[in-house]
Design a protein around this motif. Structure first.
Motif, PDB file in Angstrom:
ATOM      1  N   VAL A 198      -8.666   6.289  -2.958  1.00 19.80           N
ATOM      2  CA  VAL A 198      -7.403   6.721  -2.355  1.00 19.80           C
ATOM      3  C   VAL A 198      -7.687   7.842  -1.354  1.00 19.80           C
ATOM      4  O   VAL A 198      -8.373   8.821  -1.680  1.00 19.80           O
ATOM      5  CB  VAL A 198      -6.405   7.197  -3.426  1.00 19.80           C
ATOM      6  CG1 VAL A 198      -5.129   7.720  -2.785  1.00 19.80           C
ATOM      7  CG2 VAL A 198      -6.091   6.063  -4.391  1.00 19.80           C
ATOM      8  N   ARG A 203      -4.113   7.279 -11.556  1.00 22.21           N
ATOM      9  CA  ARG A 203      -5.080   6.722 -12.518  1.00 22.21           C
ATOM     10  C   ARG A 203      -4.421   6.570 -13.888  1.00 22.21           C
ATOM     11  O   ARG A 203      -3.822   7.522 -14.412  1.00 22.21           O
ATOM     12  CB  ARG A 203      -6.298   7.632 -12.609  1.00 22.21           C
ATOM     13  CG  ARG A 203      -7.435   7.054 -13.443  1.00 22.21           C
ATOM     14  CD  ARG A 203      -8.619   8.022 -13.495  1.00 22.21           C
ATOM     15  NE  ARG A 203      -9.213   8.195 -12.175  1.00 22.21           N
ATOM     16  CZ  ARG A 203     -10.131   7.384 -11.651  1.00 22.21           C
ATOM     17  NH1 ARG A 203     -10.536   6.326 -12.346  1.00 22.21           N
ATOM     18  NH2 ARG A 203     -10.630   7.620 -10.460  1.00 22.21           N
ATOM     19  N   ASN A 213       4.104   5.186  -8.578  1.00 22.78           N
ATOM     20  CA  ASN A 213       2.909   5.253  -7.744  1.00 22.78           C
ATOM     21  C   ASN A 213       1.740   4.569  -8.463  1.00 22.78           C
ATOM     22  O   ASN A 213       1.195   5.100  -9.430  1.00 22.78           O
ATOM     23  CB  ASN A 213       2.565   6.715  -7.439  1.00 22.78           C
ATOM     24  CG  ASN A 213       1.510   6.848  -6.369  1.00 22.78           C
ATOM     25  OD1 ASN A 213       0.636   6.007  -6.242  1.00 22.78           O
ATOM     26  ND2 ASN A 213       1.575   7.924  -5.596  1.00 22.78           N
ATOM     27  N   SER A 214       1.362   3.402  -7.966  1.00 20.20           N
ATOM     28  CA  SER A 214       0.280   2.633  -8.589  1.00 20.20           C
ATOM     29  C   SER A 214      -1.095   3.234  -8.320  1.00 20.20           C
ATOM     30  O   SER A 214      -2.091   2.796  -8.912  1.00 20.20           O
ATOM     31  CB  SER A 214       0.316   1.179  -8.092  1.00 20.20           C
ATOM     32  OG  SER A 214       0.197   1.132  -6.676  1.00 20.20           O
ATOM     33  N   ASP A 215      -1.175   4.239  -7.429  1.00 20.21           N
ATOM     34  CA  ASP A 215      -2.452   4.903  -7.157  1.00 20.21           C
ATOM     35  C   ASP A 215      -2.819   5.912  -8.238  1.00 20.21           C
ATOM     36  O   ASP A 215      -3.972   6.359  -8.302  1.00 20.21           O
ATOM     37  CB  ASP A 215      -2.405   5.626  -5.805  1.00 20.21           C
ATOM     38  CG  ASP A 215      -2.517   4.658  -4.628  1.00 20.21           C
ATOM     39  OD1 ASP A 215      -2.989   3.533  -4.836  1.00 20.21           O
ATOM     40  OD2 ASP A 215      -2.142   5.044  -3.509  1.00 20.21           O
ATOM     41  N   PHE A 259      -5.847  10.510  -8.990  1.00 22.45           N
ATOM     42  CA  PHE A 259      -5.661   9.211  -8.350  1.00 22.45           C
ATOM     43  C   PHE A 259      -6.869   8.303  -8.603  1.00 22.45           C
ATOM     44  O   PHE A 259      -7.954   8.763  -8.965  1.00 22.45           O
ATOM     45  CB  PHE A 259      -5.461   9.373  -6.841  1.00 22.45           C
ATOM     46  CG  PHE A 259      -4.183  10.061  -6.462  1.00 22.45           C
ATOM     47  CD1 PHE A 259      -2.957   9.475  -6.741  1.00 22.45           C
ATOM     48  CD2 PHE A 259      -4.198  11.291  -5.818  1.00 22.45           C
ATOM     49  CE1 PHE A 259      -1.769  10.106  -6.385  1.00 22.45           C
ATOM     50  CE2 PHE A 259      -3.029  11.928  -5.459  1.00 22.45           C
ATOM     51  CZ  PHE A 259      -1.799  11.337  -5.747  1.00 22.45           C
ATOM     52  N   ASN A 260      -6.665   7.019  -8.360  1.00 25.37           N
ATOM     53  CA  ASN A 260      -7.750   6.054  -8.476  1.00 25.37           C
ATOM     54  C   ASN A 260      -8.820   6.308  -7.413  1.00 25.37           C
ATOM     55  O   ASN A 260      -8.550   6.951  -6.386  1.00 25.37           O
ATOM     56  CB  ASN A 260      -7.208   4.628  -8.316  1.00 25.37           C
ATOM     57  CG  ASN A 260      -6.301   4.220  -9.461  1.00 25.37           C
ATOM     58  OD1 ASN A 260      -6.561   4.557 -10.611  1.00 25.37           O
ATOM     59  ND2 ASN A 260      -5.244   3.481  -9.152  1.00 25.37           N
ATOM     60  N   GLN A 283       0.828  -1.203   0.000  1.00 23.06           N
ATOM     61  CA  GLN A 283       0.000   0.000   0.000  1.00 23.06           C
ATOM     62  C   GLN A 283       0.867   1.259   0.000  1.00 23.06           C
ATOM     63  O   GLN A 283       2.065   1.209   0.279  1.00 23.06           O
ATOM     64  CB  GLN A 283      -0.932   0.019   1.204  1.00 23.06           C
ATOM     65  CG  GLN A 283      -0.237   0.181   2.546  1.00 23.06           C
ATOM     66  CD  GLN A 283      -1.215   0.328   3.688  1.00 23.06           C
ATOM     67  OE1 GLN A 283      -2.400   0.559   3.479  1.00 23.06           O
ATOM     68  NE2 GLN A 283      -0.737   0.209   4.908  1.00 23.06           N
TER      69      GLN A 283
END
Length: 230
Positions: free
Chosen positions: A208, A177, A173-175, A204-205, A103
């Motif tokens: 979050v 979008r 950063n995988s958050d 962001f997705n 996370q």
């Protein structure tokens, strides 16, 4: 380093736009096309920030690409533009992103915090679609233009970076979008044109949040200059 880079880009754009090659128009060809290449620079505002989050430093964006001009009427004043381009955008805030096991957490830093920069940077493959109006003619190279449309983008690299006096780190950063899109409007005369991008998607997705539990529904608003080159 980033400020001289922006000035160099602006200067290069001005030179290119002023000295553009007027292919298909110098001989008065009524089948001419307009505005095939574009470059631009923007200041990036962030909308819908939580109350504790604020922008810092200079959030900037650079863009460049190619647009196919498709006239829709015999006078060639109305056209459709479909293109492909690249954009890089940075967003500086007082949010500190920390990568942990499985996370990413976001801490809101106050004015007393020891940090120089905290930002999110996106590298985007862009597809602009425009409905174009201009009052150009085969002989007139200086004209008014109003281009409105939609820009879709695929973020192939979204990265968070933090710099303080004692530490410095960066991570993917995988958050961020992956698919982003928004409305665009370009208005101007001759070389200089004002560019607006209003995001319809969040940075962001969904889901979050920061450490206080506030949703991070950040939306970019980009305002700057765009230069079109034949």
């Amino acid at each position: 380093m980033r400020y001289p880079l922006i000035l160099i880009v602006i200067g290069f754009n001005c030179i290119c736009a002023t000295g553009q090659v007027l292919t298909g128009r110098a001989d008065g060809d009524s089948r001419y096309f307009e505005d095939q290449f574009y470059t631009g620079v923007t200041y990036n505002f962030i909308m819908d920030l939580p109350s504790e989050v604020s922008q810092r430093n200079l959030s900037y964006g650079l863009q460049a690409g190619f647009i196919k001009d498709i006239p829709l009427d015999v006078f060639r004043t109305i056209a459709l533009g479909i293109g492909l381009g690249y954009g890089v955008n940075s967003y500086y805030t007082n949010l500190k992103a920390v990568e942990q096991t499985n996370q990413i957490t976001y801490a809101v830093l106050d004015e007393s915090a020891d940090f120089k920069r905290s930002k999110v940077t996106t590298h985007v493959l862009e597809v602009p679609v425009q409905l174009r109006w201009r009052n150009s003619t085969p002989e007139e190279y200086k004209f008014w233009r109003i281009y409105s449309g939609l820009k879709m983008g695929y973020v192939f690299d979204g990265r968070s970076k933090f710099v303080s006096s004692s530490t410095k780190y960066s991570f993917v950063n995988s958050d961020v979008r992956s698919f982003q899109y928004g409305l665009t409007l370009d208005v101007g005369y001759n070389t200089f044109n004002i560019h607006f991008y209003y995001a319809l998607s969040t940075l962001f997705n969904d889901g979050v949040v920061d450490e206080l539990g506030d949703p991070l529904r950040l939306k970019p608003l980009r305002v700057g200059l765009i230069f079109y080159i034949l």
